[in-house]
Design a protein around this motif. Structure first.
Motif, mmCIF file in Angstrom:
data_model
loop_
_atom_site.group_PDB
_atom_site.id
_atom_site.type_symbol
_atom_site.label_atom_id
_atom_site.label_comp_id
_atom_site.label_asym_id
_atom_site.label_seq_id
_atom_site.Cartn_x
_atom_site.Cartn_y
_atom_site.Cartn_z
ATOM 1 N N VAL A 1 10.585 8.683 -2.953
ATOM 2 C CA VAL A 1 9.379 8.359 -2.194
ATOM 3 C C VAL A 1 9.696 8.418 -0.708
ATOM 4 O O VAL A 1 10.743 7.940 -0.271
ATOM 5 C CB VAL A 1 8.867 6.949 -2.567
ATOM 6 C CG1 VAL A 1 7.684 6.545 -1.680
ATOM 7 C CG2 VAL A 1 8.465 6.901 -4.046
ATOM 8 N N GLN B 1 8.597 7.528 3.258
ATOM 9 C CA GLN B 1 7.796 6.659 4.110
ATOM 10 C C GLN B 1 8.044 7.031 5.559
ATOM 11 O O GLN B 1 9.095 6.711 6.116
ATOM 12 C CB GLN B 1 8.089 5.183 3.882
ATOM 13 C CG GLN B 1 7.144 4.267 4.668
ATOM 14 C CD GLN B 1 7.228 2.827 4.224
ATOM 15 O OE1 GLN B 1 8.282 2.309 3.886
ATOM 16 N NE2 GLN B 1 6.079 2.137 4.208
ATOM 17 N N LEU C 1 3.126 5.683 1.933
ATOM 18 C CA LEU C 1 4.151 6.212 1.062
ATOM 19 C C LEU C 1 3.691 7.508 0.418
ATOM 20 O O LEU C 1 2.511 7.671 0.088
ATOM 21 C CB LEU C 1 4.468 5.166 -0.015
ATOM 22 C CG LEU C 1 4.883 3.797 0.527
ATOM 23 C CD1 LEU C 1 4.621 2.694 -0.492
ATOM 24 C CD2 LEU C 1 6.371 3.827 0.887
ATOM 25 N N GLN D 1 5.377 -4.775 0.291
ATOM 26 C CA GLN D 1 6.481 -4.384 1.169
ATOM 27 C C GLN D 1 6.544 -5.331 2.358
ATOM 28 O O GLN D 1 5.639 -5.352 3.198
ATOM 29 C CB GLN D 1 6.332 -2.941 1.662
ATOM 30 C CG GLN D 1 7.539 -2.474 2.464
ATOM 31 C CD GLN D 1 7.455 -1.025 2.891
ATOM 32 O OE1 GLN D 1 6.384 -0.490 3.138
ATOM 33 N NE2 GLN D 1 8.611 -0.357 2.973
#
Lengths: 121, 107
Positions: free
Chosen positions: A37, A39, A45, B38
């Protein structure tokens, strides 16, 4: 316990390639899919693709075909992602993840700490 | 590709408050919807998978619901440690796609 230990930060020049690693421990490496993934700084993402270590089968986001190559080394329980022909758009944190179950559609239950890639001359 | 739209982008709430975050898919995703948390400087962490299943070790104040194209993450009583950005992810089809995130802060 399950751990995914990713390689350290990389500073690479435009046009070059970078290969990062994701060393798994605490489970049978070949039984679970590994996804990668991206970012970008301060942004959301993006799923790059996934690999099944047992067979080497892969699925990719079309956007990253030709950009990312996924491989594994079963002897060391390590997954790798190589990014080629790097540009500033490739500067980002890259995470490896392990699926919750042993099937491709499983959620991303475990994450590595991330590898920061900076593309700069 | 399936587009995932989260709202709001930013949310400020008080400790103890009930908080609701939304995620809307551009087409039916058959409940293959996860929520990730997150915190600043950390990797995302799975909270809820398949719309309403709590991942191991996640506090019960987190819950999820939804179907079709519309999904919700609810925090029943906001705690200081819940300050984070929350992302939804659809796994119904390739490529997997994430929402843009909701940043949750304390009021």
């Amino acid at each position: 316990q399950v751990k995914l230990l990713q390689s350290g930060a990389a500073l690479v020049k435009p046009g070059a390639s970078v290969k990062m690693s994701c060393k798994a421990s605490g489970y049978t490496f070949t039984d679970y899919w590994v996804s990668w993934v991206k970012q970008s700084h301060g942004k959301s993402l993006e799923w790059i693709g996934e690999i099944y270590p047992n067979s080497g089968a892969t699925n990719f986001n079309e956007k990253f075909k030709g950009k990312a190559t996924l491989t594994v080394d079963k002897s060391t329980s390590t997954a790798y992602m190589e990014l080629s022909r790097l540009t500033s758009e490739d500067s980002a944190i890259y995470y490896c993840t392990r699926s919750r179950g042993g099937y491709s559609r499983a959620p991303f239950a475990y994450w590595g700490q991330g590898t920061l890639v900076t593309v700069s001359s | 590709d399936i587009q995932m739209t989260q709202s709001p982008s930013f949310l400020s709430a008080s400790v103890g408050e009930r908080v609701t975050l939304s995620c809307k898919a551009s087409q039916n995703i058959n409940k293959y919807l996860d929520w990730y948390q997150q915190k600043l400087g950390e990797a995302p962490k799975l909270l809820i998978y398949n719309t309403n299943n709590l991942h191991t070790g996640i506090p019960s104040r987190f819950s999820g619901s939804g179907s079709g194209t519309d999904y919700t993450l609810t925090i029943s009583s906001l705690q200081p440690e819940d300050v984070a950005t929350y992302f939804c992810l659809q796994r119904n089809s390739w490529p997997r796609t994430f929402g843009g995130g909701t940043k949750l802060e304390l009021k």
